[in-house]
Write a protein that holds these residues in place. Structure first.
Motif, PDB file in Angstrom:
ATOM      1  N   VAL A  37       3.448   7.646   8.409  1.00  0.00           N
ATOM      2  CA  VAL A  37       3.485   9.141   7.685  1.00  0.00           C
ATOM      3  C   VAL A  37       2.743   9.289   6.794  1.00  0.00           C
ATOM      4  CG1 VAL A  37       5.148   8.423   5.748  1.00  0.00           C
ATOM      5  CG2 VAL A  37       5.745  10.092   7.326  1.00  0.00           C
ATOM      6  N   ALA A  38       1.965   8.140   5.571  1.00  0.00           N
ATOM      7  CA  ALA A  38       1.359   8.665   4.783  1.00  0.00           C
ATOM      8  C   ALA A  38      -0.176   8.659   5.348  1.00  0.00           C
ATOM      9  CB  ALA A  38       1.783   8.161   3.569  1.00  0.00           C
ATOM     10  N   ASN A  39      -0.511   8.529   6.039  1.00  0.00           N
ATOM     11  CA  ASN A  39      -1.471   8.509   6.495  1.00  0.00           C
ATOM     12  C   ASN A  39      -2.807   7.261   6.298  1.00  0.00           C
ATOM     13  OD1 ASN A  39      -4.378   8.970   8.087  1.00  0.00           O
ATOM     14  ND2 ASN A  39      -4.622  10.840   6.623  1.00  0.00           N
ATOM     15  N   GLY A  40      -2.161   6.096   5.965  1.00  0.00           N
ATOM     16  CA  GLY A  40      -2.653   4.860   5.678  1.00  0.00           C
ATOM     17  C   GLY A  40      -3.921   4.255   5.988  1.00  0.00           C
ATOM     18  N   LEU A  41      -4.558   3.611   4.816  1.00  0.00           N
ATOM     19  CA  LEU A  41      -5.948   3.760   5.047  1.00  0.00           C
ATOM     20  C   LEU A  41      -6.227   1.714   6.731  1.00  0.00           C
ATOM     21  CD1 LEU A  41      -6.063   5.778   3.163  1.00  0.00           C
ATOM     22  CD2 LEU A  41      -8.300   5.173   2.489  1.00  0.00           C
ATOM     23  N   ASP A  42      -6.619   2.155   7.146  1.00  0.00           N
ATOM     24  CA  ASP A  42      -6.792   0.876   8.237  1.00  0.00           C
ATOM     25  C   ASP A  42      -7.981   0.529   6.827  1.00  0.00           C
ATOM     26  OD1 ASP A  42      -9.195   2.209   8.908  1.00  0.00           O
ATOM     27  OD2 ASP A  42      -8.477   2.717  11.053  1.00  0.00           O
ATOM     28  N   ARG A  43      -8.208  -0.570   7.976  1.00  0.00           N
ATOM     29  CA  ARG A  43      -9.876  -1.478   6.739  1.00  0.00           C
ATOM     30  C   ARG A  43     -11.373  -1.018   6.717  1.00  0.00           C
ATOM     31  NH1 ARG A  43     -11.293  -6.767   5.470  1.00  0.00           N
ATOM     32  NH2 ARG A  43      -9.452  -8.081   6.387  1.00  0.00           N
TER      33      ARG A  43
ATOM     34  N   SER B 133     -10.855   0.830  -8.341  1.00  0.00           N
ATOM     35  CA  SER B 133     -10.458   0.410  -6.857  1.00  0.00           C
ATOM     36  C   SER B 133      -9.075  -0.220  -6.402  1.00  0.00           C
ATOM     37  CB  SER B 133     -11.335  -0.581  -5.515  1.00  0.00           C
ATOM     38  OG  SER B 133     -11.888  -2.143  -6.054  1.00  0.00           O
ATOM     39  N   GLY B 134      -8.435   0.287  -5.884  1.00  0.00           N
ATOM     40  CA  GLY B 134      -7.040  -0.319  -5.429  1.00  0.00           C
ATOM     41  C   GLY B 134      -6.310   0.332  -4.166  1.00  0.00           C
ATOM     42  N   ILE B 135      -4.891   0.247  -4.789  1.00  0.00           N
ATOM     43  CA  ILE B 135      -3.876   0.112  -3.257  1.00  0.00           C
ATOM     44  C   ILE B 135      -2.371   0.592  -3.673  1.00  0.00           C
ATOM     45  CG2 ILE B 135      -4.002  -2.078  -2.423  1.00  0.00           C
ATOM     46  CD1 ILE B 135      -3.633  -1.202  -0.001  1.00  0.00           C
ATOM     47  N   GLU B 136      -2.183   1.548  -2.818  1.00  0.00           N
ATOM     48  CA  GLU B 136      -0.101   0.904  -3.239  1.00  0.00           C
ATOM     49  C   GLU B 136       0.072   0.284  -1.301  1.00  0.00           C
ATOM     50  OE1 GLU B 136       3.609   3.507  -3.406  1.00  0.00           O
ATOM     51  OE2 GLU B 136       1.471   4.516  -2.978  1.00  0.00           O
ATOM     52  N   VAL B 137       0.280  -1.254  -1.797  1.00  0.00           N
ATOM     53  CA  VAL B 137       0.568  -1.449  -0.661  1.00  0.00           C
ATOM     54  C   VAL B 137       2.202  -1.285  -0.240  1.00  0.00           C
ATOM     55  CG1 VAL B 137       0.629  -4.039  -1.837  1.00  0.00           C
ATOM     56  CG2 VAL B 137      -0.016  -3.892   1.027  1.00  0.00           C
TER      57      VAL B 137
ATOM     58  N   VAL C  53      -7.573   4.691  -7.744  1.00  0.00           N
ATOM     59  CA  VAL C  53      -7.202   5.307  -6.585  1.00  0.00           C
ATOM     60  C   VAL C  53      -6.484   4.083  -5.791  1.00  0.00           C
ATOM     61  CG1 VAL C  53      -9.875   4.831  -5.519  1.00  0.00           C
ATOM     62  CG2 VAL C  53      -8.103   6.602  -4.627  1.00  0.00           C
ATOM     63  N   THR C  54      -5.445   4.978  -5.279  1.00  0.00           N
ATOM     64  CA  THR C  54      -3.941   3.627  -4.490  1.00  0.00           C
ATOM     65  C   THR C  54      -3.320   4.631  -3.484  1.00  0.00           C
ATOM     66  OG1 THR C  54      -2.521   3.986  -6.316  1.00  0.00           O
ATOM     67  CG2 THR C  54      -3.837   2.366  -7.002  1.00  0.00           C
ATOM     68  N   ASP C  55      -5.012   5.066  -2.782  1.00  0.00           N
ATOM     69  CA  ASP C  55      -4.220   5.116  -0.881  1.00  0.00           C
ATOM     70  C   ASP C  55      -3.181   3.954  -0.591  1.00  0.00           C
ATOM     71  OD1 ASP C  55      -5.096   7.769  -1.803  1.00  0.00           O
ATOM     72  OD2 ASP C  55      -6.909   7.467  -0.890  1.00  0.00           O
ATOM     73  N   HIS C  56      -2.873   4.528   0.354  1.00  0.00           N
ATOM     74  CA  HIS C  56      -1.178   3.623   1.057  1.00  0.00           C
ATOM     75  C   HIS C  56      -2.371   2.327   2.367  1.00  0.00           C
ATOM     76  CE1 HIS C  56       2.096   6.040  -0.839  1.00  0.00           C
ATOM     77  NE2 HIS C  56       1.451   7.077  -0.631  1.00  0.00           N
ATOM     78  N   SER C  57      -0.989   2.381   2.813  1.00  0.00           N
ATOM     79  CA  SER C  57      -1.677   0.680   3.132  1.00  0.00           C
ATOM     80  C   SER C  57      -1.607   1.021   4.480  1.00  0.00           C
ATOM     81  CB  SER C  57      -0.622  -0.502   2.568  1.00  0.00           C
ATOM     82  OG  SER C  57       0.196  -0.472   3.316  1.00  0.00           O
TER      83      SER C  57
ATOM     84  N   ASP D  30       1.732  -5.608   2.994  1.00  0.00           N
ATOM     85  CA  ASP D  30       0.973  -4.393   4.456  1.00  0.00           C
ATOM     86  C   ASP D  30      -0.777  -4.518   3.885  1.00  0.00           C
ATOM     87  OD1 ASP D  30       0.312  -3.248   6.804  1.00  0.00           O
ATOM     88  OD2 ASP D  30       0.464  -1.470   5.344  1.00  0.00           O
ATOM     89  N   CYS D  31      -1.135  -5.737   3.799  1.00  0.00           N
ATOM     90  CA  CYS D  31      -2.534  -6.156   3.593  1.00  0.00           C
ATOM     91  C   CYS D  31      -3.013  -6.735   3.869  1.00  0.00           C
ATOM     92  CB  CYS D  31      -2.813  -4.968   2.476  1.00  0.00           C
ATOM     93  SG  CYS D  31      -4.892  -4.808   1.828  1.00  0.00           S
ATOM     94  N   PRO D  32      -3.997  -7.396   4.556  1.00  0.00           N
ATOM     95  CA  PRO D  32      -4.776  -9.006   4.942  1.00  0.00           C
ATOM     96  C   PRO D  32      -4.854  -9.231   2.948  1.00  0.00           C
ATOM     97  CG  PRO D  32      -6.179  -7.307   6.266  1.00  0.00           C
ATOM     98  CD  PRO D  32      -5.151  -6.288   5.593  1.00  0.00           C
ATOM     99  N   PRO D  33      -4.856 -10.006   2.928  1.00  0.00           N
ATOM    100  CA  PRO D  33      -5.139 -10.617   1.412  1.00  0.00           C
ATOM    101  C   PRO D  33      -6.580 -11.152   1.067  1.00  0.00           C
ATOM    102  CG  PRO D  33      -3.750 -12.574   2.802  1.00  0.00           C
ATOM    103  CD  PRO D  33      -3.805 -11.636   3.583  1.00  0.00           C
ATOM    104  N   ASP D  34      -7.684 -10.867   2.157  1.00  0.00           N
ATOM    105  CA  ASP D  34      -8.807 -11.147   1.424  1.00  0.00           C
ATOM    106  C   ASP D  34      -9.386  -9.453   1.167  1.00  0.00           C
ATOM    107  OD1 ASP D  34      -8.519 -10.365   4.757  1.00  0.00           O
ATOM    108  OD2 ASP D  34     -11.133  -9.836   4.301  1.00  0.00           O
ATOM    109  N   LEU D  35      -8.850  -8.633   1.613  1.00  0.00           N
ATOM    110  CA  LEU D  35      -8.419  -7.545   0.865  1.00  0.00           C
ATOM    111  C   LEU D  35      -8.191  -7.505  -0.279  1.00  0.00           C
ATOM    112  CD1 LEU D  35     -11.470  -4.934   1.580  1.00  0.00           C
ATOM    113  CD2 LEU D  35      -8.541  -3.825   3.699  1.00  0.00           C
TER     114      LEU D  35
END
Length: 361
Positions: A154-160, A184-188, A145-149, A197-202
């Motif tokens: 415009v794509a309702n990207g996920l915050d932390r 688990s994943g992300i399209e960053v 699952v790679t929801d946007h960052s 566009d995502c903190p390195p630790d995440l």
């Protein structure tokens, strides 16, 4: 319910909820409008929450349409399914269902998963569980699952916080889905300066990181090249998503029917960096993207790149769009062994783990 075509020569009883889901799946697969699809998925959700006794009462009284979320078409389909027959609308869709494209069968038979999918947490149309269970029904071994960052508003990207919630959902679904694996994943988003566009630790906690350019697609080629190289060389991504950003026709309801031309960048440098930093080039199977174009795909093969073949699905039925990518991959001589999504999940996770090992020094 397995998403397999019904035998048109015999009557098959279908559970009403399954009939609604199957109808929505086939409509998504044939690129029907989201409005038409959502009506059937909404009706399925309403029925799932309805006590059996109330369902029987409403069915007998013909009052299903009194429920918010169930319209005339959905009620007719449910009534026919409850009567022990394949609904007329579903039968027509099944009769029309067939291969999406000619060719690519050999590669598709080797695919085990999909590493680029979206849910209604960002700009997809269905919940995580619906996407995952549909992947199981299609015979996938895994999906990510790679929801946007967060920055891609415009794509309702996920915050932390929302990303943390999704990680918890992925963990909660692990046991019900086993042996299937939900990754688990992300399209960053790749920023203008190449920063992800995502903190390195995440990023380090995620199984799969797809990185894509979504903004300023018309920037000069030398600047775009520097941008992409900076992201690839960061060591924090696994996959370069839809590398040119092109649209061969309108998509997601936001791009004109004439589509969008590809971005300009130095493909030789970018693909060489992908090889050096072990970043896979995505073969995006969305019919409105089909990215990269054939010439660039052949260039990436010659450069020695590895690949992922993913659907970029934003709805359950779109998970069945792999053939669009498979036929292009075979046309361009992509070796199956260099397609990450033909690998078993253990090998995929070992491959992505090198990113976390590198981050730890």
């Amino acid at each position: 319910m397995v998403h397999a075509q019904l035998d048109p020569d015999r009557e098959v009883a279908v559970d009403p909820v399954q009939a609604l889901r199957r109808t929505a799946f086939l409509l998504e697969r044939e690129q029907a409008s989201s409005f038409r699809v959502e009506a059937f998925r909404k009706a399925a959700s309403v029925l799932l929450a309805l006590p059996a006794e109330e369902f029987d009462t409403r069915l007998a009284a013909g009052t299903l349409t009194d429920l918010a979320g169930i319209g005339k078409s959905s009620a007719e389909l449910v009534t026919q399914a409850a009567a022990g027959r394949t609904p007329d609308r579903l039968r027509k869709l099944e009769d029309a269902a067939g291969p999406l494209v000619e060719g690519g069968e050999a590669l598709r038979a080797q695919l085990k998963g999909d590493l680029h999918t979206h849910t209604d947490a960002s700009d997809g149309g269905s919940p995580l569980a619906e996407m995952a269970f549909t992947a199981v029904e299609l015979g996938h071994d895994y999906i990510a699952v790679t929801d946007h960052s967060e920055g891609l508003k415009v794509a309702n990207g996920l915050d932390r916080g929302r990303r943390e919630d999704q990680l918890a959902q992925v963990e909660a679904l692990a046991a019900p889905l086993r042996p299937f694996r939900l990754l688990s994943g992300i399209e960053v988003d790749i920023g203008r300066d190449g920063v992800l566009d995502c903190p390195p630790d995440l990023l380090e906690r995620l199984d799969v990181v797809v990185a894509s350019v979504h903004s300023e697609l018309r920037m000069p080629g030398d600047a775009m090249t520097r941008r992409m190289l900076a992201a690839i060389r960061s060591g924090r991504m696994d996959v370069l998503g839809h590398c040119t950003g092109r649209m061969v026709k309108g998509g997601h309801g936001r791009v004109g029917e004439k589509g969008r031309p590809p971005s300009d960048f130095d493909a030789e440098q970018v693909f060489a960096a992908c090889v050096e930093f072990d970043v896979a080039v995505e073969i995006n199977a969305r019919p409105e993207r089909l990215d990269p174009p054939r010439a660039l795909l052949r260039q990436a093969v010659a450069a020695g790149c590895t690949f992922t073949l993913s659907t970029d699905a934003h709805a359950p039925g779109q998970l069945d769009w792999q053939p669009y990518g498979c036929v292009r991959a075979e046309e361009c001589g992509v070796p199956a062994e260099r397609v990450v999504t033909t690998w078993p999940v253990e090998r995929v996770l070992e491959w992505t783990a090198r990113r976390r090992r590198a981050a730890l020094g």
